[in-house]
Scaffold this active site. Sequence first.
Site, PDB file in Angstrom:
ATOM      1  N   HIS A   1      -2.809   2.728  -5.806  1.00  0.00           N
ATOM      2  CA  HIS A   1      -3.481   1.499  -5.388  1.00  0.00           C
ATOM      3  C   HIS A   1      -3.631   0.529  -6.558  1.00  0.00           C
ATOM      4  O   HIS A   1      -3.611  -0.692  -6.372  1.00  0.00           O
ATOM      5  CB  HIS A   1      -4.850   1.814  -4.789  1.00  0.00           C
ATOM      6  CG  HIS A   1      -5.449   0.667  -4.031  1.00  0.00           C
ATOM      7  ND1 HIS A   1      -4.876   0.164  -2.885  1.00  0.00           N
ATOM      8  CD2 HIS A   1      -6.555  -0.093  -4.271  1.00  0.00           C
ATOM      9  CE1 HIS A   1      -5.600  -0.849  -2.441  1.00  0.00           C
ATOM     10  NE2 HIS A   1      -6.622  -1.028  -3.259  1.00  0.00           N
TER      11      HIS A   1
ATOM     12  N   TYR B   1     -10.552  -8.630  -4.839  1.00  0.00           N
ATOM     13  CA  TYR B   1      -9.477  -7.689  -5.148  1.00  0.00           C
ATOM     14  C   TYR B   1      -8.788  -8.047  -6.449  1.00  0.00           C
ATOM     15  O   TYR B   1      -8.389  -7.188  -7.224  1.00  0.00           O
ATOM     16  CB  TYR B   1      -8.459  -7.726  -3.999  1.00  0.00           C
ATOM     17  CG  TYR B   1      -7.440  -6.622  -4.013  1.00  0.00           C
ATOM     18  CD1 TYR B   1      -6.242  -6.754  -4.705  1.00  0.00           C
ATOM     19  CD2 TYR B   1      -7.677  -5.435  -3.329  1.00  0.00           C
ATOM     20  CE1 TYR B   1      -5.304  -5.758  -4.715  1.00  0.00           C
ATOM     21  CE2 TYR B   1      -6.741  -4.427  -3.324  1.00  0.00           C
ATOM     22  CZ  TYR B   1      -5.552  -4.601  -4.015  1.00  0.00           C
ATOM     23  OH  TYR B   1      -4.617  -3.591  -4.017  1.00  0.00           O
TER      24      TYR B   1
ATOM     25  N   LYS C   1      -2.791  -2.982   7.749  1.00  0.00           N
ATOM     26  CA  LYS C   1      -4.029  -2.547   8.376  1.00  0.00           C
ATOM     27  C   LYS C   1      -4.324  -3.366   9.623  1.00  0.00           C
ATOM     28  O   LYS C   1      -4.101  -4.578   9.647  1.00  0.00           O
ATOM     29  CB  LYS C   1      -5.192  -2.686   7.391  1.00  0.00           C
ATOM     30  CG  LYS C   1      -5.224  -1.621   6.303  1.00  0.00           C
ATOM     31  CD  LYS C   1      -6.485  -1.740   5.477  1.00  0.00           C
ATOM     32  CE  LYS C   1      -6.598  -0.614   4.467  1.00  0.00           C
ATOM     33  NZ  LYS C   1      -7.831  -0.704   3.668  1.00  0.00           N
TER      34      LYS C   1
ATOM     35  N   ARG D   1       0.865  -1.175   0.000  1.00  0.00           N
ATOM     36  CA  ARG D   1       0.000   0.000   0.000  1.00  0.00           C
ATOM     37  C   ARG D   1       0.906   1.230   0.000  1.00  0.00           C
ATOM     38  O   ARG D   1       2.040   1.171   0.488  1.00  0.00           O
ATOM     39  CB  ARG D   1      -0.913   0.015   1.228  1.00  0.00           C
ATOM     40  CG  ARG D   1      -1.861  -1.173   1.329  1.00  0.00           C
ATOM     41  CD  ARG D   1      -2.697  -1.081   2.618  1.00  0.00           C
ATOM     42  NE  ARG D   1      -3.660  -2.161   2.718  1.00  0.00           N
ATOM     43  CZ  ARG D   1      -3.429  -3.342   3.314  1.00  0.00           C
ATOM     44  NH1 ARG D   1      -2.238  -3.563   3.880  1.00  0.00           N
ATOM     45  NH2 ARG D   1      -4.361  -4.270   3.368  1.00  0.00           N
TER      46      ARG D   1
ATOM     47  N   ARG E   1      -0.670  -1.807  -6.815  1.00  0.00           N
ATOM     48  CA  ARG E   1      -0.787  -2.947  -5.883  1.00  0.00           C
ATOM     49  C   ARG E   1      -1.753  -3.982  -6.452  1.00  0.00           C
ATOM     50  O   ARG E   1      -1.508  -5.188  -6.384  1.00  0.00           O
ATOM     51  CB  ARG E   1      -1.259  -2.427  -4.525  1.00  0.00           C
ATOM     52  CG  ARG E   1      -1.705  -3.490  -3.521  1.00  0.00           C
ATOM     53  CD  ARG E   1      -2.003  -2.802  -2.193  1.00  0.00           C
ATOM     54  NE  ARG E   1      -2.944  -3.549  -1.358  1.00  0.00           N
ATOM     55  CZ  ARG E   1      -2.598  -4.473  -0.468  1.00  0.00           C
ATOM     56  NH1 ARG E   1      -1.325  -4.804  -0.336  1.00  0.00           N
ATOM     57  NH2 ARG E   1      -3.510  -5.071   0.271  1.00  0.00           N
TER      58      ARG E   1
ATOM     59  N   HIS F   1      -4.495  -9.704   3.417  1.00  0.00           N
ATOM     60  CA  HIS F   1      -5.943  -9.770   3.572  1.00  0.00           C
ATOM     61  C   HIS F   1      -6.318 -10.781   4.651  1.00  0.00           C
ATOM     62  O   HIS F   1      -5.726 -11.868   4.723  1.00  0.00           O
ATOM     63  CB  HIS F   1      -6.618 -10.173   2.259  1.00  0.00           C
ATOM     64  CG  HIS F   1      -6.595  -9.101   1.225  1.00  0.00           C
ATOM     65  ND1 HIS F   1      -6.747  -9.351  -0.117  1.00  0.00           N
ATOM     66  CD2 HIS F   1      -6.429  -7.751   1.336  1.00  0.00           C
ATOM     67  CE1 HIS F   1      -6.677  -8.194  -0.785  1.00  0.00           C
ATOM     68  NE2 HIS F   1      -6.490  -7.236   0.078  1.00  0.00           N
TER      69      HIS F   1
END
Length: 306
Positions: free
Chosen positions: A252, A287, A184, A161, A255, A278
């Site tokens: 993004h 994704y 995250k 990211r 990625r 994830h």
Amino acid sequence: MIQISAAAHHALETWLSHQKSLAGSAQNTLTAYHSDVLGFLAFMTEYKAEAQGLAALSKLSITDMRAWMARERSQDVSARSLARKLSAVKTFYRWLAAREGFEPTAVLATRSPKFQKKLPRPLDINAAKAMIDTVELQSQENWIALRDVAVVTLLYGCGLRISEALGLQGRDAPLPDVLRILGKGGKERIVPVIDAARDAVDTYLDACPYRQDADQPLFRGSRGGALSSRLIRKAMQQARMQLGLPATATPHAMRHSFATHLLAAGGDLRAIQELLGHASLSTTQAYTAVDTARLLDVYQKAHPKA
């Protein structure tokens, strides 16, 4: 500005502290939570025409929730944004109900508005390479051009990211064979570093006029401070205009291209999930735009009874 009750305000701040320390929520998430839940509490105060203490908040009805959602939609809040706000309110109420001992049925039973999820669009392999090459042409200062190339190469070569790439520090250089990335929710993952990414960072560091201290940002702005993601977005915006690429060609998207190209080359979906950080495989499937035909093909080739 409408003032919420002291008890409600204290509950909100306590919950946010809990999310930060125990749930490991990122600062951007905490900022969004604060804004969304505060707006909800302010609406209930106005709607009920009196300060809403914890007892009053525990007795909200479906009608109250519908009134709030109707107000949001009347102010042109999109279905996607309203779904995010509702999710924040539900998360807050789950915590508050457990803490205060009430049943949050009305809040938790409120249905989220439906919306079409937008998948980021990957660049094809040639476009991704062209983006890296063209980003270098967006600055007249050589070290800044090399810096931007290094960042974009990390996004595409390692699937980082933008916040993760810009979060690297001097102690991370020279880049090792694998990076430990804190993503995250405070989730750590191991990311292999390809030679092209390592070489791009080394070339940038050789040209960078600022000393690379261990506790300083790896990527510097023109005045030596931490590099802003806005500058990378701007450089990519200029590059995509020169290349005739769509507005979806963002950091993004690099990625996303990393994951999509790995999958197309036969990469394992579980491995890609780990590389992206994830929590669930379903997120990775969406994704990387995995379609049913692709999954069936993998199944047919891999299942022992196929």
